[in-house]
Write a protein that holds these residues in place. Structure first.
Motif, PDB file in Angstrom:
ATOM      1  N   LEU A 194      38.460  44.681  36.790  1.00  0.00           N
ATOM      2  CA  LEU A 194      39.126  45.933  37.157  1.00  0.00           C
ATOM      3  C   LEU A 194      39.914  46.498  35.982  1.00  0.00           C
ATOM      4  O   LEU A 194      40.014  47.718  35.815  1.00  0.00           O
ATOM      5  N   GLY A 195      40.475  45.609  35.162  1.00  0.00           N
ATOM      6  CA  GLY A 195      41.171  46.062  33.958  1.00  0.00           C
ATOM      7  C   GLY A 195      40.224  46.764  33.008  1.00  0.00           C
ATOM      8  O   GLY A 195      40.550  47.822  32.448  1.00  0.00           O
TER       9      GLY A 195
ATOM     10  N   ALA B 172      44.949  42.087  33.850  1.00  0.00           N
ATOM     11  CA  ALA B 172      44.088  43.251  33.659  1.00  0.00           C
ATOM     12  C   ALA B 172      44.342  43.930  32.321  1.00  0.00           C
ATOM     13  O   ALA B 172      43.462  44.617  31.782  1.00  0.00           O
TER      14      ALA B 172
ATOM     15  N   ALA C 126      39.448  50.282  34.411  1.00  0.00           N
ATOM     16  CA  ALA C 126      40.554  51.236  34.281  1.00  0.00           C
ATOM     17  C   ALA C 126      40.756  51.666  32.830  1.00  0.00           C
ATOM     18  O   ALA C 126      40.970  52.847  32.542  1.00  0.00           O
TER      19      ALA C 126
ATOM     20  N   TYR D 137      49.920  48.631  37.668  1.00  0.00           N
ATOM     21  CA  TYR D 137      49.012  48.041  38.647  1.00  0.00           C
ATOM     22  C   TYR D 137      49.456  48.484  40.038  1.00  0.00           C
ATOM     23  O   TYR D 137      50.646  48.513  40.342  1.00  0.00           O
TER      24      TYR D 137
ATOM     25  N   VAL E 178      45.758  50.382  37.154  1.00  0.00           N
ATOM     26  CA  VAL E 178      44.709  49.504  37.673  1.00  0.00           C
ATOM     27  C   VAL E 178      44.931  49.351  39.173  1.00  0.00           C
ATOM     28  O   VAL E 178      45.989  48.887  39.597  1.00  0.00           O
TER      29      VAL E 178
END
Length: 291
Positions: free
Chosen positions: A268-269, A25, A272, A201, A248
């Motif tokens: 998702l990275g 991510a 975020a 994370y 994340v």
């Protein structure tokens, strides 16, 4: 003097925390850094994060880093070669053997992958000063690698003992940095960085895991999160300027073999990092006006 201070560039550090495959991510963070033309003065990586940081420090762009993600992280065979002598030892069966140099998984394919990715590059020759977080197996002390073969350092940083065996570097048996400093922000703080960008994370789910590897990673994740929170709190108290944390969040547990979820991890990275872009730019642009 005031005008001179306003134009002074802050020293920027990027810290990539541990997280196994979830560390992919962080590729989105480096994509933003490249786009925004942010000068990075120090890179610190731990476990899975060390591999991502190392790739960028070598000069790879995020397109290349993403290609590597699919080629190497997406290869389930890397972590499927069981060391049956170690397994027999755990079960107390004949012909079993396990000691401090062993692991349940044979590391030869992982070493080959690191050889292909990093070659003979040394940490001290990277274009950006880079620190790789590991742990001394026998003492439990955190060990930072600032020189030596990059491929060995990255392996050590992610050698999740006893799944993977340690590696001997400078007379010490080194294992995963997650056991001592999963988010080594303090290393950036102690080197007087002005702005620290740190990515972590988090898995938020109550679903049951499946199999030994999933439950093992889940258990390691619990201790990692508490150790990480304590170290983050201490670093905030000691730091003289600003730390920007990017967290994340995942709604499922991601094991070392969750290769099919790489596209989701990358996405998702991006999400975020996108939420923190303005904060990062402001932290750099306003230095040292807020001091």
């Amino acid at each position: 003097m005031a005008a001179e201070n306003q134009t002074k560039k802050p020293k920027v550090a990027v810290v990539i925390g541990s997280g196994g495959m979830k560390a992919l991510a962080s590729i989105a963070l480096f994509e933003f850094i490249d786009e925004a033309k942010i000068d990075v003065d120090l890179l610190v990586g731990c476990s899975g994060g060390s591999g991502i940081a190392a790739s960028w420090a070598m000069g790879n762009d995020t397109t290349k880093m993403t290609e590597q993600a699919y080629k190497y992280w997406g290869n389930r065979k890397l972590l499927t070669r069981t060391d049956y002598r170690s397994l027999l030892s755990i079960a107390g069966l004949p012909f079993g053997r396990f000691d401090k140099t062993c692991g349940l998984i044979k590391p030869d394919l992982a070493h080959l992958a690191y050889q292909e990715m990093y070659g003979d590059i040394r940490i001290e020759d990277l274009r950006i000063p880079t620190l790789i977080q590991t742990t001394d197996l026998l003492s439990g002390q955190p060990v930072l690698l600032e020189s030596g073969l990059l491929r060995d350092a990255v392996y050590a940083s992610g050698a999740l003992f006893p799944l993977l065996p340690p590696i001997s570097i400078d007379g010490r048996l080194l294992i995963d940095g997650v056991y001592s400093a999963p988010l080594p922000v303090m290393e950036a703080v102690s080197r007087d960085m002005d702005v620290v960008i740190a990515i972590t994370y988090e898995e938020r789910t109550t679903r049951e895991s499946r199999g030994f590897f999933s439950y093992f990673m889940r258990s390691v994740g619990y201790s990692q999160q508490w150790l990480q929170r304590n170290q983050m709190a201490l670093s905030v108290d000691l730091h003289h300027h600003e730390i920007v944390f990017i967290n994340v969040v995942f709604d499922k547990f991601i094991s070392l073999r969750s290769t099919r979820r790489i596209p989701e991890i990358l996405e998702l990275g991006k999400k975020a990092v996108g939420q923190k872009k303005d904060e990062i730019i402001a932290a750099i642009k306003n230095f040292p006006a807020d001091n």
